[in-house]
Structures are given as C-alpha cells and as structure tokens.
Write an enzyme that holds these catalytic residues in place. Structure first.
Site, mmCIF file in Angstrom:
data_model
loop_
_atom_site.group_PDB
_atom_site.id
_atom_site.type_symbol
_atom_site.label_atom_id
_atom_site.label_comp_id
_atom_site.label_asym_id
_atom_site.label_seq_id
_atom_site.Cartn_x
_atom_site.Cartn_y
_atom_site.Cartn_z
ATOM 1 N N GLU A 135 0.853 -1.193 0.000
ATOM 2 C CA GLU A 135 0.000 0.000 0.000
ATOM 3 C C GLU A 135 0.885 1.238 0.000
ATOM 4 O O GLU A 135 2.058 1.158 0.390
ATOM 5 C CB GLU A 135 -0.888 0.004 1.253
ATOM 6 N N LYS A 137 2.791 4.542 1.070
ATOM 7 C CA LYS A 137 3.229 5.136 2.339
ATOM 8 C C LYS A 137 2.870 6.617 2.264
ATOM 9 O O LYS A 137 3.430 7.361 1.458
ATOM 10 C CB LYS A 137 4.730 4.955 2.525
ATOM 11 N N ASP A 139 2.633 10.465 3.073
ATOM 12 C CA ASP A 139 3.585 11.406 3.660
ATOM 13 C C ASP A 139 2.826 12.458 4.470
ATOM 14 O O ASP A 139 2.560 13.558 4.004
ATOM 15 C CB ASP A 139 4.391 12.056 2.531
ATOM 16 N N TYR A 245 -4.613 2.836 8.447
ATOM 17 C CA TYR A 245 -3.815 1.728 7.910
ATOM 18 C C TYR A 245 -3.326 0.752 8.984
ATOM 19 O O TYR A 245 -2.602 -0.184 8.683
ATOM 20 C CB TYR A 245 -2.638 2.229 7.087
ATOM 21 N N LYS A 333 11.092 2.755 -0.135
ATOM 22 C CA LYS A 333 11.035 4.181 -0.467
ATOM 23 C C LYS A 333 11.217 4.420 -1.964
ATOM 24 O O LYS A 333 11.945 3.688 -2.634
ATOM 25 C CB LYS A 333 12.129 4.950 0.303
ATOM 26 N N CYS A 438 39.211 24.282 15.188
ATOM 27 C CA CYS A 438 37.764 24.471 15.306
ATOM 28 C C CYS A 438 37.411 25.917 14.960
ATOM 29 O O CYS A 438 37.965 26.845 15.550
ATOM 30 C CB CYS A 438 37.325 24.143 16.727
ATOM 31 N N CYS A 441 36.061 27.722 18.358
ATOM 32 C CA CYS A 441 36.846 28.026 19.568
ATOM 33 C C CYS A 441 38.346 28.012 19.312
ATOM 34 O O CYS A 441 39.123 28.298 20.215
ATOM 35 C CB CYS A 441 36.485 27.059 20.694
ATOM 36 N N CYS A 456 36.589 18.729 17.151
ATOM 37 C CA CYS A 456 37.165 19.784 17.969
ATOM 38 C C CYS A 456 37.543 19.186 19.314
ATOM 39 O O CYS A 456 36.778 18.427 19.907
ATOM 40 C CB CYS A 456 36.122 20.886 18.139
ATOM 41 N N CYS A 462 34.400 24.715 24.199
ATOM 42 C CA CYS A 462 33.949 25.146 22.872
ATOM 43 C C CYS A 462 32.474 25.547 22.946
ATOM 44 O O CYS A 462 31.613 24.721 23.274
ATOM 45 C CB CYS A 462 34.133 24.003 21.875
HETATM 46 S S1 IVH Z 1 2.224 1.031 9.129
HETATM 47 C C1 IVH Z 1 4.129 -0.647 13.021
HETATM 48 N N1 IVH Z 1 1.376 2.005 6.877
HETATM 49 O O1 IVH Z 1 5.232 5.860 8.180
HETATM 50 C C2 IVH Z 1 4.103 0.229 11.824
HETATM 51 N N2 IVH Z 1 2.710 3.408 8.243
HETATM 52 O O2 IVH Z 1 8.063 5.547 8.702
HETATM 53 C C3 IVH Z 1 2.827 0.918 11.657
HETATM 54 N N3 IVH Z 1 3.048 5.651 7.334
HETATM 55 O O3 IVH Z 1 5.031 6.120 11.660
HETATM 56 C C4 IVH Z 1 2.851 1.840 10.534
HETATM 57 N N4 IVH Z 1 1.867 5.373 5.522
HETATM 58 O O4 IVH Z 1 3.327 7.426 10.237
HETATM 59 C C5 IVH Z 1 2.092 2.237 7.972
HETATM 60 N N5 IVH Z 1 0.512 2.733 4.866
HETATM 61 C C6 IVH Z 1 1.218 2.972 5.963
HETATM 62 C C7 IVH Z 1 1.842 4.208 6.196
HETATM 63 C C8 IVH Z 1 2.584 4.392 7.353
HETATM 64 C C9 IVH Z 1 2.591 6.218 6.217
HETATM 65 C C10 IVH Z 1 3.921 6.321 8.302
HETATM 66 C C11 IVH Z 1 3.561 6.142 9.742
HETATM 67 C C12 IVH Z 1 4.800 5.592 10.388
HETATM 68 C C13 IVH Z 1 5.847 5.999 9.429
HETATM 69 C C14 IVH Z 1 7.063 5.110 9.522
#
Ligand code: IVH
Length: 715
Positions: A135, A137, A139, A245, A333, A438, A441, A456, A462
C-alpha cells in the site's frame, strides 16, 4: 508586555442587563471576533495582546449575554470552543501500545532481504506460501484514535512513540474521522495518517499569503501545523484528511489478515487507501511498487514509498518488533528527488560531540517541492571524492566552492549532494581545504584513526559544543522542556544565563525575581516565563533512560539509553558500573561490554564521559537537581522468566532460535549462549548435547520445548 488593542480593553459598554436585543446581537459578534483574535495572537504568534484578566472578562461578558439571550448564541460562540486557551500546550497521552516506525528498503535487494529474513525467522522454506499486502506510504503525520463503546474518546499524535499529544478536540474537526462507529470492538484504537491534498495545500497557502500569514513548505508541514493548533477552530478551517492503515489496542480481533482487518476498518467508516493490494510473491510485491510509483504523480497527495506488511496476523504476532520497528513490515522508499544548483560556499558546523560537519550553502533550488539552500557534505573525505577506506567515490571528483552540484532529498532527511559537474567548474575554483582547527573556539580539530570525522578537542570550552549539547538536552526524546527550544537556548547561552544543563534547574532561582528577570528579556513575558519555570519544574523528575540519552554521550542514542536503563535499573547502579570500568580491561570492563547491545565503542564513550573530570562534575551538578525514576524491567512484571538468564540448546521444532530468543527477551529474560552457574534455565530441544549435560552437573533447571511453550504461553 505587548501593546494592547483598544477594542480588547476591559469592556466599557453598557452592563449586560441594560442591553437591548439588537445591541446584544452586535455585542456577541464583536466579542466572538475579539476573543478569536486574542486566541490567535496567543497561540500562533505566542505574543498575547491582552492580559489574562482582560481575556477572562471578555469571556464572562460573552457568557452573561448568552445566558440572557440564549436564542442569539452564535454558531462560532467562544463559549463552545474546547480548550481554546489552555494553561499550557497540549496534554500528554501515553500510548497503551508504543507507536512504532518502519524500517526502510531503498532497493529491490533490500526487499529480497526483508522477505528472506522473515522466512528465516519463522523457519519457513522458500516454497512455503507467505503473503503480503502492499500500500502507499502516505507522507503526513501519524495519529492514534481511540474508540470506546463506538465513540471517539481520544486522539493522540505519535510524539516520541510512547507519549503523544492529546489532539482530541482537533481530530473531531476532521471529516474523514468518524465520531461514532457501529459494530466495532468495544475498545478499538485506529491508527493512520493525517495528510493534506495538493489542491487543498495550494489553496491554503494562497489564503495564508493573502492574509499575510505564514505559508508552509509542503503539504506534510501544513498538515502537521494544522493538526497541532491549540485552537480547534483553526484546525477545523484547515482541510485535513485521514487514511486508516493500522490499529493498536483492540478488545477483539478485527480479522485474521491485514487485508481483511483494513477492509473491516473501511466498512466501519474509515477512509482506507484504495491502492492497497495483496501479493502472493516477491514479484507481485515489486509489481505493486512499480504500479503505485507510476500513479504517484496523479494521486493528488504526497506519498513517499510503498509499505509491505505480512498479511497473516498470526505470523505478524510471531514476528513481533525490534526496538522501534516491526519485523513484519517495511517501507520501500521511492528514489530521491534530484536537482542541479550552484555551491556558493562550504561552511563548517560544530556539533554536540565536537564533530566538524561541512555544510553546502547553495543557490536556492526546488527539490521535490521544497526549496533547498543547505545540504550536508558529510565529511572531508566525501568532499575530496573518496570513501572511508580511501576508495574513490564519484569517480574521484572532488567538490569545490563555485561548482554545480546535484542535490537530492530522500524522504524526511536533510538534503545531500550526490554529484558534481566538472564541465561547469569555474577555472579559478580551488580544492577545498578542510580546517584543522575548530572555527568556533580555535582548539585543534583532530581526526582519530579509523574515524571519518574530524573533531574539535575543546570539549565544554567550545561554545558550539556546549550549545549543541544543551539543545540536545532539552530536545523531545531527552528532557523535552516545553518553551525551551533551540532559539531560546542559543540566546540564554550567549548571555551566560545557561551554560550547562544544571543551570536550567537553577534558572528560576537566579532569574525568577530580582534585578534581572527572565520575564523582562526580549521575547519573554510574565506568562511565558512562568510557563517555562513550571515546565522545568515538571522535568525535575525524569525517567532514567531519558537522562542517559540527554547526556549526549557519543554512540549513546535513544535505544542504547533504553537498553542501559533497563539493564542497570537505577542511576546509582549505572554510575557505579561506569566508575569501576577501565577500558584497559578488568572484570568491570568485561561486564560492561558483555551487555547485549553495548560494544566496546559505546562502552569506551560512556566510561570516557564519566572519567573526564569537568564533564563528570557537570553531570553531578545536574543530577543533584533531579529525581531519577528507576527503569522498569524489560518484560511484563508478572512474566515467569523476567530477570532470568536462559540458554537454548538443541533444535526447537515450533519456533526458530531467533524467535525463541526474541520472545524470551520480550518477557524480560536475558538469553545467553553458554551455560554457567549464573544460568537460571536451559531449554533443551531435540538433540541437545553438552550444554544440557553441563546444566545437569551445575544443578541448573532443564526443560524441554513443550514445557517452554507452556511457560511462556506460546500456544
Ligand atoms: S504502518 C508498526 N502504513 O510511516 C508500523 N505506516 O516511517 C505501523 N506511514 O510512523 C505503521 N503510511 O506514520 C504504515 N501505509 C502505511 C503508512 C505508514 C505512512 C507512516 C507512519 C509511520 C511511518 C514510519
């Protein structure tokens, strides 16, 4: 005190009893406006325009008119605004179950490893079926929603994963978040992401700039800024959305698979992502990734990767968690976003541990929607075009002021420089000479053997190190002192009001009264100074792990601090162990480095900090102001194996060795590889040999695998 507005002075109008209906109507309108403006000034600009007493008088007058003319009460009545002016920040909520983050995969190979590790952990063959969901991710920022008896009772941000901010009133203003559920488990914690669509973001920024208010760098910042408004009326006016999610606390299971559990949340009325799908093989996972990446540009909201999760929830439970991430999920990612720009100059910043970090000052350029003008250059080798082992990177091309460089951003992280275009290099560009003193300092900056970083040697002398240490000390995962951020620390340090952490705890004593007072400093007032003193007071009592992390010792991050706290339990035990340890060797040193997760590098850093006279004295001064909460044992307090040392031997049939070890550790036991008089229990699987025999000789209890499962309740 800031200047006051005329219209918000103590009410001079007629007494409430003398008002006619028309006057009451216009008076309510005026009060709604004045109070809303006062709220905004108070929260957004942190610069109150009227005193608390004036504010209270306005609210009282409003309530009195409403009591007399109930039918004139306005939809935006100030008396209906929940928590419009709380005494300080948001309340805190401790998550019943920690909110975790996700591990990252950047390449296909990382995904292959992820799946292989899961199979290994579960003892599954290549041919055994293992399904995943894939699914987007999102942002945005994560949010936890608690429903009890079908009603939304609490909403909290992630915070540090353990304690978040109570944003319940704000969450109630988000249309995607149902206030009531029917047919849900009696207790249900839904987790998901709050985000803002591209269109709404553009509109919000246009509106903000027309009003002369601040604009946001990207939709995520806009979403975070909007959710974390102390006044829910502001959140209500911001177009936030929410995708569910995941879940936390549950009084009854939602389903047997991830896919069905999410479908169930959808049926309960949550928005769930329509691009989620099931994948039976690794190839299907990678197909899903490519498909989602292709659709990214037209989704209308920001996503930064694809999350894969093991579909079978029973397997998720077996896989469990590492310290901050689940073993059963990973974020794949998308590649970083790139842009070319000119490197104007290279500056050196000195960090908390004295590291000299080169920073590229760039001609501003937009990378993935964000304007970038600074980027990290890592260290001197990176600038010179070689890695830590002296091997060429960028085919050996060095980076110079005046060069055209390629900048990239991956997710949240600070921008980096990837490459340099030699064809555009100005003829007079000089190779960069990394300083050996440095810049802050003047102390010598040296590079130890095997260290990529030049440091340093000024220590607490410092100013840059001292300030960075202080900033770290008050940061969120450390002491988290509200009202004392990087800006305040810099200014208080500059004027000598705070030179070391201990000074924070004597601030009120020194500057709460008398000729020089905090409240009279620029940027401060009666209220903010009192709030800060109260926030400091609140942190005199501090959990051991936070204190350890706050000290800012090299190599001791959050999870190491937690580990040390759990191992030693108390500050006294920790300091005794460190006092006794000598990196040259000896029993105390052996014991320290034998702690699972504490290698010689971390141990040396800890011991150095404790043995260095000035640093130790500074720590002692700090500790004298604190009440340090001992750490809880690792496992559940009633776990039958908490605090015991266990050895596994032979072949286990029902779980792999890795899984058994993780389970034992989660229940508070320590797992060791060899049997000694200090062993409490030996779990002997099929074909156990010499270890079981040795246990017998030493009189250590030995149990078989079935008894182990009975003991830990693993079915
Ligand atoms: S699952 C135990 N699913 O990504 C893990 N997270 O980098 C539960 N996020 O803190 C998270 N989309 O805020 C999950 N489809 C998705 C997500 C997602 C965004 C975020 C979430 C998490 C962060 C981790």
């Amino acid at each position: 005190m800031a200047t006051r507005r005329d219209d918000a002075k103590s009410p001079q109008e007629k007494p409430v009893e003398a008002l006619g209906e028309a006057e009451a109507r216009s008076e309510l309108a005026r009060l709604a406006e004045v109070i809303a403006r006062a709220d905004t000034a108070y929260h957004q600009a942190d610069a109150p325009e009227i005193t608390d007493a004036e504010y209270d008088a306005l609210k009282r007058r409003n309530a009195a008119i409403e009591a007399r003319f109930a039918h004139l009460k306005r939809a935006d009545s100030p008396s209906e605004r929940v928590g419009a002016r709380p005494a300080e920040g948001f309340g805190k909520i401790r998550h019943e179950q920690r909110m975790m983050s996700l591990g990252n995969a950047f390449e296909t190979a990382d995904v292959v490893d992820f799946v292989a590790q899961i199979r290994r952990y579960l003892g599954m063959a290549e041919s055994d079926p293992l399904g995943f969901t894939a699914e987007p991710k999102i942002d945005g920022l994560s949010l936890s929603l608690l429903y009890e008896e079908g009603r939304l009772t609490q909403a909290a941000t992630r915070g540090d994963g353990e304690v978040g901010e109570n944003v319940t009133a704000n969450a109630r203003t988000i249309a995607d978040i149902p206030q009531r559920l029917s047919g849900a488990p009696q207790r249900l914690e839904v987790r998901g992401e709050v985000y803002m669509s591209h269109d709404d973001f553009a509109e919000l920024n246009a509106r903000q700039s027309a009003l002369g208010e601040r604009t946001f760098a990207n939709p995520r910042n806009a979403a975070a800024g909007s959710l974390r408004q102390l006044d829910p009326a502001i959140t209500r006016a911001r177009p936030l959305r929410f995708f569910a999610y995941a879940w936390g606390v549950l009084s009854a299971p939602l389903a047997e698979t991830q896919y069905n559990a999410i479908a169930r949340l959808g049926a309960l009325g949550f928005q769930v992502n329509p691009l989620m799908r099931r994948c039976a093989t690794l190839d299907e996972m990678l197909d899903a990734y490519r498909e989602i990446e292709q659709r990214r540009a037209t989704l209308g909201y920001d996503i930064d990767g694809v999350v894969y999760k093991v579909d079978d929830l029973a397997l998720q439970a077996r896989l469990g968690y590492r310290s901050t991430t689940p073993r059963w999920a990973i974020a794949h990612k998308f590649p970083a976003e790139l842009a070319w720009t000119r490197l104007e100059r290279i500056d050196i910043q000195v960090g908390r541990t004295g590291a000299l970090s080169p920073v590229a000052r760039l001609t501003p350029v937009t990378v993935g929607g964000v304007v970038v003008s600074n980027a990290t250059l890592h260290n001197e080798d990176y600038i010179a075009g070689r890695d830590a082992r002296g091997e060429p990177i960028r085919e050996g091309r060095d980076i110079r002021a005046g060069d055209w460089v390629q900048v990239y951003r991956a997710g949240d992280v600070i921008p980096k420089i990837r490459d340099v275009d030699l064809s555009r290099r100005p003829p007079d560009a000089e190779p960069y000479r990394f300083p050996d003193t440095c810049p802050e300092c003047g102390s010598a900056a040296i590079r130890e053997e095997g260290d990529a970083v030049r440091r340093c040697t000024g220590g607490l002398v410092c100013p840059a190190q001292a300030v960075e240490k202080l900033k770290h000390f008050v940061s969120r995962a450390a002491f988290d002192i509200e009202g004392l951020g990087a800006k305040q620390i810099e200014s208080l340090y500059r004027d000598g009001w705070i030179r070391e952490p201990a000074d924070i705890f004597t601030l009120q004593e020194r500057f709460g009264a008398g000729p020089r007072q905090l409240k009279n400093r620029e940027g401060w007032g009666e209220k903010s100074a009192a709030n800060l003193f109260a926030a400091i007071e609140e942190k005199r009592r501090i959990p051991l792990r936070r204190l350890i992390f706050a000290l800012g010792i090299r190599h001791v991050g959050e999870s190491a601090a937690q580990l040390l706290a759990q191992h030693f339990g108390t500050w006294e035990a920790l300091s005794e162990a460190l006092d006794a340890a000598d990196p040259e060797g000896g029993e105390a040193w052996e014991r320290l480095t034998a702690i699972d997760g504490v290698g010689p590098v971390m141990a040396r850093a800890l011991v150095t900090a404790f043995h260095q006279e000035a640093e130790r004295a500074s720590i002692e001064r700090l500790v004298s102001h604190l009440e340090i909460e001992p750490a809880e044992r690792l496992g559940a307090p009633d776990s039958p194996i908490a605090g015991k040392t266990i050895v596994f031997t032979g072949t286990l049939e029902r779980m792999t060795r890795a899984e058994a070890k993780a389970r034992a550790e989660a229940l508070g036991a320590k797992v060791s590889g060899s049997v000694s008089a200090r062993t409490d229990l030996v779990v002997a699987g099929e074909g156990a040999g010499s270890k079981a025999a040795k246990a017998g000789e030493l009189g250590v209890e030995v149990i078989d695998e079935a008894a182990w499962h009975d003991l830990v309740g693993a079915g």
